[in-house]
Scaffold this active site. Structure first.
Site, PDB file in Angstrom:
ATOM      1  CB  SER A 140      -1.250   0.942   7.382  1.00  0.00           C
ATOM      2  OG  SER A 140      -1.610  -0.228   6.746  1.00  0.00           O
ATOM      3  CG  HIS A 161       2.251   1.033   3.519  1.00  0.00           C
ATOM      4  ND1 HIS A 161       1.501   2.185   3.566  1.00  0.00           N
ATOM      5  CD2 HIS A 161       1.374   0.008   3.719  1.00  0.00           C
ATOM      6  CE1 HIS A 161       0.239   1.868   3.790  1.00  0.00           C
ATOM      7  NE2 HIS A 161       0.134   0.564   3.874  1.00  0.00           N
ATOM      8  CD  GLU A 173       2.664   5.736   2.445  1.00  0.00           C
ATOM      9  OE1 GLU A 173       2.298   6.901   2.581  1.00  0.00           O
ATOM     10  OE2 GLU A 173       2.270   4.817   3.207  1.00  0.00           O
ATOM     11  CG  ASN A 212      -3.050   4.463   5.729  1.00  0.00           C
ATOM     12  OD1 ASN A 212      -4.211   4.295   5.390  1.00  0.00           O
ATOM     13  ND2 ASN A 212      -2.092   3.617   5.409  1.00  0.00           N
TER      14      ASN A 212
HETATM   15  N1  CAA Z   1      -2.885  -8.970 -11.710  1.00  0.00           N
HETATM   16  C1  CAA Z   1      -2.918  -7.976 -12.596  1.00  0.00           C
HETATM   17  N2  CAA Z   1      -4.011  -7.227 -12.827  1.00  0.00           N
HETATM   18  C2  CAA Z   1      -5.108  -7.494 -12.107  1.00  0.00           C
HETATM   19  C3  CAA Z   1      -5.135  -8.526 -11.155  1.00  0.00           C
HETATM   20  C4  CAA Z   1      -3.949  -9.291 -10.970  1.00  0.00           C
HETATM   21  N3  CAA Z   1      -3.847 -10.268 -10.073  1.00  0.00           N
HETATM   22  N4  CAA Z   1      -6.363  -8.540 -10.602  1.00  0.00           N
HETATM   23  C5  CAA Z   1      -7.069  -7.562 -11.187  1.00  0.00           C
HETATM   24  N5  CAA Z   1      -6.315  -6.934 -12.112  1.00  0.00           N
HETATM   25  C6  CAA Z   1      -6.659  -5.785 -12.947  1.00  0.00           C
HETATM   26  C7  CAA Z   1      -7.858  -6.029 -13.837  1.00  0.00           C
HETATM   27  O1  CAA Z   1      -7.431  -6.638 -15.016  1.00  0.00           O
HETATM   28  C8  CAA Z   1      -8.347  -4.613 -14.099  1.00  0.00           C
HETATM   29  O2  CAA Z   1      -7.524  -4.039 -15.116  1.00  0.00           O
HETATM   30  P1  CAA Z   1      -8.171  -3.040 -16.235  1.00  0.00           P
HETATM   31  O3  CAA Z   1      -8.704  -1.847 -15.462  1.00  0.00           O
HETATM   32  O4  CAA Z   1      -6.989  -2.707 -17.104  1.00  0.00           O
HETATM   33  O5  CAA Z   1      -9.244  -3.839 -16.897  1.00  0.00           O
HETATM   34  C9  CAA Z   1      -8.007  -3.886 -12.811  1.00  0.00           C
HETATM   35  O6  CAA Z   1      -7.053  -4.699 -12.126  1.00  0.00           O
HETATM   36  C10 CAA Z   1      -9.203  -3.659 -11.921  1.00  0.00           C
HETATM   37  O7  CAA Z   1      -9.767  -4.919 -11.577  1.00  0.00           O
HETATM   38  P2  CAA Z   1     -11.312  -5.237 -11.561  1.00  0.00           P
HETATM   39  O8  CAA Z   1     -11.913  -5.020 -12.909  1.00  0.00           O
HETATM   40  O9  CAA Z   1     -11.457  -6.576 -10.943  1.00  0.00           O
HETATM   41  O10 CAA Z   1     -11.948  -4.216 -10.539  1.00  0.00           O
HETATM   42  P3  CAA Z   1     -12.469  -2.741 -10.645  1.00  0.00           P
HETATM   43  O11 CAA Z   1     -12.303  -2.125 -11.974  1.00  0.00           O
HETATM   44  O12 CAA Z   1     -13.814  -2.779 -10.012  1.00  0.00           O
HETATM   45  O13 CAA Z   1     -11.434  -1.987  -9.657  1.00  0.00           O
HETATM   46  C11 CAA Z   1     -10.199  -1.632  -7.679  1.00  0.00           C
HETATM   47  C12 CAA Z   1     -11.251  -2.468  -8.356  1.00  0.00           C
HETATM   48  C13 CAA Z   1      -8.836  -1.827  -8.350  1.00  0.00           C
HETATM   49  C14 CAA Z   1     -10.129  -2.129  -6.243  1.00  0.00           C
HETATM   50  C15 CAA Z   1     -10.580  -0.108  -7.757  1.00  0.00           C
HETATM   51  O14 CAA Z   1     -11.888   0.059  -7.311  1.00  0.00           O
HETATM   52  C16 CAA Z   1      -9.679   0.762  -6.927  1.00  0.00           C
HETATM   53  O15 CAA Z   1      -8.561   1.085  -7.321  1.00  0.00           O
HETATM   54  N6  CAA Z   1     -10.164   1.155  -5.739  1.00  0.00           N
HETATM   55  C17 CAA Z   1      -9.372   1.989  -4.807  1.00  0.00           C
HETATM   56  C18 CAA Z   1      -8.432   1.100  -4.046  1.00  0.00           C
HETATM   57  C19 CAA Z   1      -7.637   1.840  -3.032  1.00  0.00           C
HETATM   58  O16 CAA Z   1      -7.780   3.025  -2.793  1.00  0.00           O
HETATM   59  N7  CAA Z   1      -6.729   1.104  -2.381  1.00  0.00           N
HETATM   60  C20 CAA Z   1      -5.876   1.633  -1.381  1.00  0.00           C
HETATM   61  C21 CAA Z   1      -6.421   1.249  -0.046  1.00  0.00           C
HETATM   62  S1  CAA Z   1      -5.384   1.822   1.239  1.00  0.00           S
HETATM   63  C22 CAA Z   1      -4.295   0.558   1.432  1.00  0.00           C
HETATM   64  O17 CAA Z   1      -4.274  -0.418   0.786  1.00  0.00           O
HETATM   65  C23 CAA Z   1      -3.253   0.677   2.431  1.00  0.00           C
HETATM   66  C24 CAA Z   1      -3.528   0.853   3.797  1.00  0.00           C
HETATM   67  O18 CAA Z   1      -2.561   1.095   4.405  1.00  0.00           O
HETATM   68  C25 CAA Z   1      -4.784   0.741   4.524  1.00  0.00           C
END
Ligand code: CAA
Length: 307
Positions: A140, A161, A173, A212
């Site tokens: 990251s 990334h 990224e 980030n």
């Molecule tokens: N394959 C395909 N689809 C999947 C899946 C899988 N293995 N697991 C879950 N899904 C799908 C679900 O079907 C659902 O799809 P729909 O919206 O079409 O119904 C979707 O993913 C969301 O899943 P959930 O219903 O379980 O969860 P949610 O609606 O509460 O969302 C979340 C959870 C996706 C985490 C959402 O809250 C979100 O996007 N949060 C922000 C996440 C974020 O910002 N991440 C970046 C972090 S920074 C990083 O990662 C990098 C770093 O360098 C630190």
């Protein structure tokens, strides 16, 4: 070749040569949150994937995480059972880097700790025999140059990334160091866009890259706001969810990323830029020391049930 304790499926050799410049054989180092997600999307895209972990127990934990995610995909109608089983059959787990010899792309996804990542790149350089193989890091924040110069082939080292949850979030990224070759960049870009169907954004090799460098100071500000008693965690998160339509608030997001990773990225940013806004607030440091790392340990800014 396959570690019996870890093998969960048969290796499927789709294409024995790198002549056509495609990537059919992928390696992933680390089966934590990010590594298991990266392995999942590569296997779902039809690639033969070998995942390296430190012990048979770590392989088993990674396998369970991956199966759980695939099952969630089936439950939510994103893939059918046949596709899940086919993806699982393309995945193998091992503890031996030598099993990565024929990989055309390896993505390192171990914890955000520079000496550890440098050690992994040295091991990859020794183990991967394909002279054209891409050695990628999912870091990251750690400069790609530091990983590139740990190898004899820095022109083939690049940052790819991904974002958590990897099967759900489209972004990748692509981070090139001053020494990454245009050929490596184009192959990595082609793999991410055409095979994994990700949206690629390109960043130069500065700590934190694009996302980030923006996200971490925002999360640190939320932690400082809570630490100072200015507002509660619930109200800070509700402010961003209800007021700005973010899918989750900054403290919930820190718990999802992992507080150790959040702090490690902040430390890399601070080391690079020396800006106070990147300095880890004392509360974050204390929580990491206490092992309150967020969802993965069941408690961070919030509490979580058994995972
Ligand atoms: N394959 C395909 N689809 C999947 C899946 C899988 N293995 N697991 C879950 N899904 C799908 C679900 O079907 C659902 O799809 P729909 O919206 O079409 O119904 C979707 O993913 C969301 O899943 P959930 O219903 O379980 O969860 P949610 O609606 O509460 O969302 C979340 C959870 C996706 C985490 C959402 O809250 C979100 O996007 N949060 C922000 C996440 C974020 O910002 N991440 C970046 C972090 S920074 C990083 O990662 C990098 C770093 O360098 C630190």
């Amino acid at each position: 070749m396959w570690s019996a304790a870890c093998a969960i499926g048969q290796s499927v050799r789709v294409n024995e040569s790198s002549e056509n410049n495609t990537v059919e054989r992928v390696g992933v180092v680390g089966a934590g949150l990010m590594g298991s997600g990266i392995a999942e999307v590569c296997a779902r895209a039809g690639r033969d994937v070998i995942v390296v972990e430190v012990s048979p127990e770590a392989c088993e934990r990674g396998r369970s995480r991956l199966v759980g995610s695939l099952d969630r995909g089936v439950r939510s109608g994103k893939l059918d059972e046949q596709a899940r089983d086919a993806a699982l059959a393309r995945l193998s787990f091992t503890t031996d880097y030598a099993d990565l010899a024929d990989r055309q792309l390896v993505v390192e996804a171990v914890i955000e700790h520079e000496p550890l990542k440098i050690d992994v790149f040295k091991k990859l350089d020794a183990a991967v025999t394909d002279p054209a193989a891409i050695l990628a890091s999912n870091t990251s924040s750690i400069p790609i140059m530091k990983l590139g110069i740990a190898t004899e082939r820095p022109e083939q080292v690049i940052g790819i990334h991904f974002f958590n949850p990897v099967p759900v979030l489209r972004l990748v990224e692509l981070v090139t160091s001053l020494l990454t070759s245009p050929e490596t960049t184009e192959r990595a870009n082609g793999f991410a866009t055409e095979v994994l169907h990700k949206r690629v954004i390109r960043s130069q090799d500065r700590a934190g890259f694009i996302v980030n460098a923006l996200l971490i100071p925002y999360i640190l500000s939320a932690i400082r706001m809570m630490e100072s008693g200015f507002a509660t965690a619930d109200d800070i998160d509700a402010g961003m969810v209800e007021g700005c339509n973010h899918p989750m608030g900054p403290l919930h997001l820190a718990d999802l990323i992992g507080l150790d990773t959040t702090m490690a990225v902040a430390d890399s940013l601070y080391a690079e830029f020396k800006e106070p806004l990147y300095a880890s607030p004392p509360l974050l440091s204390r929580m990491v020391e206490a092992g309150l790392l967020g969802r993965k340990t069941g408690r961070g800014f919030y509490e979580y049930g058994a995972r």
